[in-house]
Design a protein around this motif. Sequence first.
Motif, PDB file in Angstrom:
ATOM      1  N   ILE A 154       0.864  -1.155  -0.150  1.00  0.00           N
ATOM      2  CA  ILE A 154      -0.126  -0.021  -0.028  1.00  0.00           C
ATOM      3  C   ILE A 154       1.038   1.208   0.048  1.00  0.00           C
ATOM      4  CG2 ILE A 154      -0.217   0.335   2.570  1.00  0.00           C
ATOM      5  CD1 ILE A 154      -3.176   0.668   0.509  1.00  0.00           C
ATOM      6  N   LYS A 157       1.040   3.813  -2.638  1.00  0.00           N
ATOM      7  CA  LYS A 157       0.021   5.068  -2.652  1.00  0.00           C
ATOM      8  C   LYS A 157       0.310   6.208  -1.986  1.00  0.00           C
ATOM      9  CE  LYS A 157      -3.793   2.859  -4.297  1.00  0.00           C
ATOM     10  NZ  LYS A 157      -4.912   3.239  -5.343  1.00  0.00           N
ATOM     11  N   PHE A 158       1.354   6.144  -1.146  1.00  0.00           N
ATOM     12  CA  PHE A 158       1.850   7.345  -0.479  1.00  0.00           C
ATOM     13  C   PHE A 158       3.288   7.861  -1.284  1.00  0.00           C
ATOM     14  CE2 PHE A 158      -0.739   5.240   2.498  1.00  0.00           C
ATOM     15  CZ  PHE A 158      -1.464   6.217   3.176  1.00  0.00           C
ATOM     16  N   ASN A 187       8.483  13.377  12.676  1.00  0.00           N
ATOM     17  CA  ASN A 187       6.676  12.823  13.087  1.00  0.00           C
ATOM     18  C   ASN A 187       6.135  12.247  12.131  1.00  0.00           C
ATOM     19  OD1 ASN A 187       4.511  12.814  14.504  1.00  0.00           O
ATOM     20  ND2 ASN A 187       3.823  14.832  13.528  1.00  0.00           N
ATOM     21  N   PHE A 188       5.900  12.894  10.920  1.00  0.00           N
ATOM     22  CA  PHE A 188       5.157  12.260   9.726  1.00  0.00           C
ATOM     23  C   PHE A 188       5.687  11.084   9.288  1.00  0.00           C
ATOM     24  CE2 PHE A 188       4.250  12.495   5.114  1.00  0.00           C
ATOM     25  CZ  PHE A 188       3.056  11.987   5.203  1.00  0.00           C
ATOM     26  N   GLU A 191       5.198   8.205  12.029  1.00  0.00           N
ATOM     27  CA  GLU A 191       3.800   7.610  12.111  1.00  0.00           C
ATOM     28  C   GLU A 191       3.319   6.920  11.141  1.00  0.00           C
ATOM     29  OE1 GLU A 191       2.232   7.945  15.013  1.00  0.00           O
ATOM     30  OE2 GLU A 191       3.554   9.314  15.900  1.00  0.00           O
ATOM     31  N   LEU A 192       3.812   7.529   9.814  1.00  0.00           N
ATOM     32  CA  LEU A 192       3.273   7.082   8.535  1.00  0.00           C
ATOM     33  C   LEU A 192       3.974   5.711   8.354  1.00  0.00           C
ATOM     34  CD1 LEU A 192       1.728   7.241   6.191  1.00  0.00           C
ATOM     35  CD2 LEU A 192       3.779   7.993   4.691  1.00  0.00           C
ATOM     36  N   LEU A 195       2.439   2.741  10.022  1.00  0.00           N
ATOM     37  CA  LEU A 195       1.093   2.456   9.520  1.00  0.00           C
ATOM     38  C   LEU A 195       1.324   1.460   8.165  1.00  0.00           C
ATOM     39  CD1 LEU A 195      -1.050   5.479   9.802  1.00  0.00           C
ATOM     40  CD2 LEU A 195      -1.122   3.662  11.351  1.00  0.00           C
TER      41      LEU A 195
ATOM     42  N   PHE B 158      -1.447  13.421  12.850  1.00  0.00           N
ATOM     43  CA  PHE B 158      -1.486  13.755  11.448  1.00  0.00           C
ATOM     44  C   PHE B 158      -2.028  15.124  11.203  1.00  0.00           C
ATOM     45  CE2 PHE B 158      -0.923   9.091  11.426  1.00  0.00           C
ATOM     46  CZ  PHE B 158       0.022   8.924  10.309  1.00  0.00           C
ATOM     47  N   PRO B 161       0.954  16.920   9.560  1.00  0.00           N
ATOM     48  CA  PRO B 161       1.273  16.513   8.297  1.00  0.00           C
ATOM     49  C   PRO B 161       0.154  16.998   7.240  1.00  0.00           C
ATOM     50  CG  PRO B 161       1.786  14.786   9.721  1.00  0.00           C
ATOM     51  CD  PRO B 161       1.277  15.901  10.553  1.00  0.00           C
ATOM     52  N   ASN B 187      -6.665  11.286  -3.233  1.00  0.00           N
ATOM     53  CA  ASN B 187      -5.910   9.919  -2.956  1.00  0.00           C
ATOM     54  C   ASN B 187      -5.184   9.792  -1.621  1.00  0.00           C
ATOM     55  OD1 ASN B 187      -4.166   7.825  -3.302  1.00  0.00           O
ATOM     56  ND2 ASN B 187      -2.288   9.252  -4.036  1.00  0.00           N
ATOM     57  N   GLU B 191      -6.371   7.338   1.238  1.00  0.00           N
ATOM     58  CA  GLU B 191      -5.692   6.298   1.847  1.00  0.00           C
ATOM     59  C   GLU B 191      -5.185   6.601   3.399  1.00  0.00           C
ATOM     60  OE1 GLU B 191      -4.902   3.660   0.206  1.00  0.00           O
ATOM     61  OE2 GLU B 191      -5.524   4.366  -1.790  1.00  0.00           O
ATOM     62  N   LEU B 195      -6.436   4.350   7.079  1.00  0.00           N
ATOM     63  CA  LEU B 195      -5.648   3.825   7.880  1.00  0.00           C
ATOM     64  C   LEU B 195      -5.955   4.518   9.449  1.00  0.00           C
ATOM     65  CD1 LEU B 195      -2.217   4.063   6.219  1.00  0.00           C
ATOM     66  CD2 LEU B 195      -3.429   2.049   6.636  1.00  0.00           C
TER      67      LEU B 195
END
Lengths: 205, 205
Positions: A154, A157-158, A187-188, A191-192, A195, B158, B161, B187, B191, B195
């Motif tokens: 997935i 997608k990011f 942080n981003f 955290e991302l 996930l 988030f 972000p 998108n 997405e 999550l």
Amino acid sequence: MAPKVIDKAKKRKDMALACSNLIHDVGIKNLTIQKVADSAGIGKGTVYEYFENKEDIIFEIINIHIENYQNQFLKDITTFSSIKEKIFYFFNFVLNDDEETSKHFNGYREYLSIIFTDGNEGMWDFNEECNIFIEEQLNQIIQEGIDKNELNPISKKFIKPIMIFEKGLVLVKMTQKNQNVKKECENFINELFALISTKEGIKNV
Amino acid sequence: MAPKVIDKAKKRKDMALACSNLIHDVGIKNLTIQKVADSAGIGKGTVYEYFENKEDIIFEIINIHIENYQNQFLKDITTFSSIKEKIFYFFNFVLNDDEETSKHFNGYREYLSIIFTDGNEGMWDFNEECNIFIEEQLNQIIQEGIDKNELNPISKKFIKPIMIFEKGLVLVKMTQKNQNVKKECENFINELFALISTKEGIKNV
DNA sequence: CATTTGTTGACTGACGGTCGGTCAACAAAT
DNA sequence: ATTTGTTGACCGACCGTCAGTCAACAAATG
């Protein structure tokens, strides 16, 4: 017919290089054609043989800066092993405060300021190219993460969102003092990653 | 003692309003003090009674634009019920292409171009204020989502972000043609929501 | 020597910003 | 009610700066 054939493209680059530091020292606002001419050791009128106008000069300089930066990036990125390190190096442009990177960053800021009032076709194309480059790079990093089973599929997608986030950080850094871009970035990404990492991936902190 | 006291702050606004359309028509690059003076129906010298310099005029105009936009935002945001709708409206500034919003967007672009070469203390402060405003708004939206048990508490991580992503979209739209910011935004948000939504939240599409 | 090409810096027009001067509005004095 | 004084909003001629032009010159070529 043609005495002394001159490679205009080369001379453009040479001249841009000659005043590449000039722009860094005085800033765009105080950059005059006369200074450019003096710095390159030629007459003022000659400048216009190689550049359409002042913006065109800036454009060439930025081109060189970006090109250098991209080459450096390609060299350095190979020295990192973990996916996360590579991702963070992807943000190097906005996170790193050393003199060299700041020079690139400030140059880019001045470049944006021109685009925002005076964008021409060549500039849009150039932006497009830069974007393709960074998308390729990021895509490679993420793909590697997926192949190594550290990242969930997935994650693909990011890719665009991470790119856009990076641009956002650039804008933050350019418009706000006292913003800790490094912290926000960590942080981003952390955290991302929490996930989008596989169980495998989470183990390898 | 005091002949004709004039509310300078008000006149500043009036004058800025008077040439707010001017700037929209001719662009910053072609905005001359003379045009501003003509547009406001006053002498050139008088302009400087109310504004320090050209940049100061632009600044006042942008102030008005942003203020209007924020007020409109506060009004409109209440009309949306779902969290996702609210989030998307948060991106309205960069997604909406109607005339009014474009005017704000282009104004902001010109404003950035000034900051990038000529930022002063007042401008940094202003940026800071704007940032606080949008952070508050987004925070409220996300918090509501968590309270309604539609969003996972991790969502709070988030907020920044998402803000930064929005800024990134702004930069994308300002530097690249043919980029579908709407698609990229959808998108990312979709997405990300997949999550960070609770099982509850996922049901309510 | 004639021709073509490259180079130059004096020149121009446009523009941002300044400054001495004007005058309407109001207050105080008469 | 009228005169006088004071203030500051208003003005636009003027100045310095700078991007961009062009006529004249220099150098190279055949």
